[in-house]
Design a protein around this motif. Structure first.
Motif, PDB file in Angstrom:
ATOM      1  N   ALA A  48      49.458  29.411  48.478  1.00 28.41           N
ATOM      2  CA  ALA A  48      48.095  29.085  48.044  1.00 28.41           C
ATOM      3  C   ALA A  48      47.967  27.604  47.709  1.00 28.41           C
ATOM      4  O   ALA A  48      46.942  26.975  48.036  1.00 28.41           O
ATOM      5  CB  ALA A  48      47.713  29.931  46.837  1.00 28.41           C
ATOM      6  N   SER A  49      48.980  27.022  47.098  1.00 28.18           N
ATOM      7  CA  SER A  49      48.913  25.595  46.789  1.00 28.18           C
ATOM      8  C   SER A  49      48.917  24.752  48.061  1.00 28.18           C
ATOM      9  O   SER A  49      48.236  23.737  48.137  1.00 28.18           O
ATOM     10  CB  SER A  49      50.043  25.178  45.854  1.00 28.18           C
ATOM     11  N   MET A  50      49.660  25.187  49.078  1.00 24.70           N
ATOM     12  CA  MET A  50      49.648  24.462  50.353  1.00 24.70           C
ATOM     13  C   MET A  50      48.270  24.555  51.019  1.00 24.70           C
ATOM     14  O   MET A  50      47.764  23.573  51.559  1.00 24.70           O
ATOM     15  CB  MET A  50      50.717  25.006  51.310  1.00 24.70           C
ATOM     16  N   LEU A  51      47.662  25.726  50.992  1.00 26.48           N
ATOM     17  CA  LEU A  51      46.313  25.869  51.546  1.00 26.48           C
ATOM     18  C   LEU A  51      45.315  24.988  50.802  1.00 26.48           C
ATOM     19  O   LEU A  51      44.446  24.358  51.414  1.00 26.48           O
ATOM     20  CB  LEU A  51      45.861  27.329  51.489  1.00 26.48           C
ATOM     21  N   PHE A  52      45.446  24.917  49.479  1.00 24.06           N
ATOM     22  CA  PHE A  52      44.557  24.074  48.688  1.00 24.06           C
ATOM     23  C   PHE A  52      44.733  22.605  49.049  1.00 24.06           C
ATOM     24  O   PHE A  52      43.750  21.868  49.196  1.00 24.06           O
ATOM     25  CB  PHE A  52      44.822  24.286  47.191  1.00 24.06           C
ATOM     26  N   LEU A  53      45.978  22.156  49.219  1.00 22.32           N
ATOM     27  CA  LEU A  53      46.214  20.767  49.572  1.00 22.32           C
ATOM     28  C   LEU A  53      45.665  20.437  50.960  1.00 22.32           C
ATOM     29  O   LEU A  53      45.114  19.357  51.181  1.00 22.32           O
ATOM     30  CB  LEU A  53      47.711  20.448  49.512  1.00 22.32           C
ATOM     31  N   ILE A  54      45.796  21.355  51.895  1.00 30.68           N
ATOM     32  CA  ILE A  54      45.244  21.147  53.233  1.00 30.68           C
ATOM     33  C   ILE A  54      43.730  21.080  53.169  1.00 30.68           C
ATOM     34  O   ILE A  54      43.106  20.206  53.781  1.00 30.68           O
ATOM     35  CB  ILE A  54      45.717  22.258  54.193  1.00 30.68           C
ATOM     36  N   ARG A  56      41.854  20.235  50.576  1.00 31.73           N
ATOM     37  CA  ARG A  56      41.444  19.009  49.886  1.00 31.73           C
ATOM     38  C   ARG A  56      41.601  17.796  50.797  1.00 31.73           C
ATOM     39  O   ARG A  56      40.741  16.913  50.822  1.00 31.73           O
ATOM     40  CB  ARG A  56      42.278  18.833  48.623  1.00 31.73           C
ATOM     41  N   SER A  57      42.671  17.762  51.572  1.00 31.44           N
ATOM     42  CA  SER A  57      42.901  16.658  52.494  1.00 31.44           C
ATOM     43  C   SER A  57      41.832  16.619  53.583  1.00 31.44           C
ATOM     44  O   SER A  57      41.307  15.557  53.911  1.00 31.44           O
ATOM     45  CB  SER A  57      44.281  16.793  53.122  1.00 31.44           C
ATOM     46  N   SER A  58      41.503  17.772  54.144  1.00 32.22           N
ATOM     47  CA  SER A  58      40.489  17.797  55.206  1.00 32.22           C
ATOM     48  C   SER A  58      39.115  17.449  54.652  1.00 32.22           C
ATOM     49  O   SER A  58      38.317  16.793  55.321  1.00 32.22           O
ATOM     50  CB  SER A  58      40.454  19.159  55.893  1.00 32.22           C
ATOM     51  N   ARG A  59      38.830  17.851  53.428  1.00 30.88           N
ATOM     52  CA  ARG A  59      37.547  17.520  52.813  1.00 30.88           C
ATOM     53  C   ARG A  59      37.437  16.012  52.560  1.00 30.88           C
ATOM     54  O   ARG A  59      36.394  15.408  52.811  1.00 30.88           O
ATOM     55  CB  ARG A  59      37.389  18.291  51.516  1.00 30.88           C
ATOM     56  N   ALA A  60      38.518  15.397  52.099  1.00 33.80           N
ATOM     57  CA  ALA A  60      38.518  13.956  51.863  1.00 33.80           C
ATOM     58  C   ALA A  60      38.381  13.199  53.181  1.00 33.80           C
ATOM     59  O   ALA A  60      37.669  12.203  53.267  1.00 33.80           O
ATOM     60  CB  ALA A  60      39.791  13.538  51.140  1.00 33.80           C
ATOM     61  N   GLN A  61      39.033  13.697  54.215  1.00 41.36           N
ATOM     62  CA  GLN A  61      38.970  13.041  55.513  1.00 41.36           C
ATOM     63  C   GLN A  61      37.565  13.136  56.102  1.00 41.36           C
ATOM     64  O   GLN A  61      37.056  12.171  56.650  1.00 41.36           O
ATOM     65  CB  GLN A  61      39.985  13.672  56.460  1.00 41.36           C
ATOM     66  N   SER A  62      36.927  14.287  55.977  1.00 38.86           N
ATOM     67  CA  SER A  62      35.565  14.422  56.499  1.00 38.86           C
ATOM     68  C   SER A  62      34.600  13.545  55.705  1.00 38.86           C
ATOM     69  O   SER A  62      33.651  13.008  56.258  1.00 38.86           O
ATOM     70  CB  SER A  62      35.114  15.884  56.484  1.00 38.86           C
TER      71      SER A  62
END
Length: 88
Positions: A48-54, A56-62
């Motif tokens: 779950a923490s890995m999914l959250f980090l992915i 958050r990263s994709s949201r920041a990139q968009s």
């Protein structure tokens, strides 16, 4: 968190859980069930923490891409205004 640190923490928590379960119940069966439960719970938490980090990263990139598009649109607007003012 790097996998190596996670794995050491996982072994520490599962080992502490197994020892606690054994001293409380004096049952190997209880130790196995508790250890497997702790192991499974920690694996789910790590996933779950890995999914959250992915996410958050994709949201920041968009968000960065939207900002670039907005800046590009603003540059085009200023250039077209300067062009129209220059032709008057």
């Amino acid at each position: 968190m790097p996998f190596r640190i996670f794995f050491c923490l996982l072994l520490l928590i599962v080992g502490a859980s197994a020892l606690t379960s054994y001293f409380v119940s004096h049952s190997i069966r209880s130790v196995v069930v508790t250890t497997m439960g702790a192991w499974l719970l920690l694996q789910v938490a790590y996933f779950a923490s890995m999914l959250f980090l992915i996410w958050r990263s994709s949201r920041a990139q968009s968000g960065r891409q939207k900002a670039k598009r907005f800046d590009h649109c603003q540059e085009g607007r200023y250039q077209s205004q300067a062009y129209h003012e220059g032709n008057k």
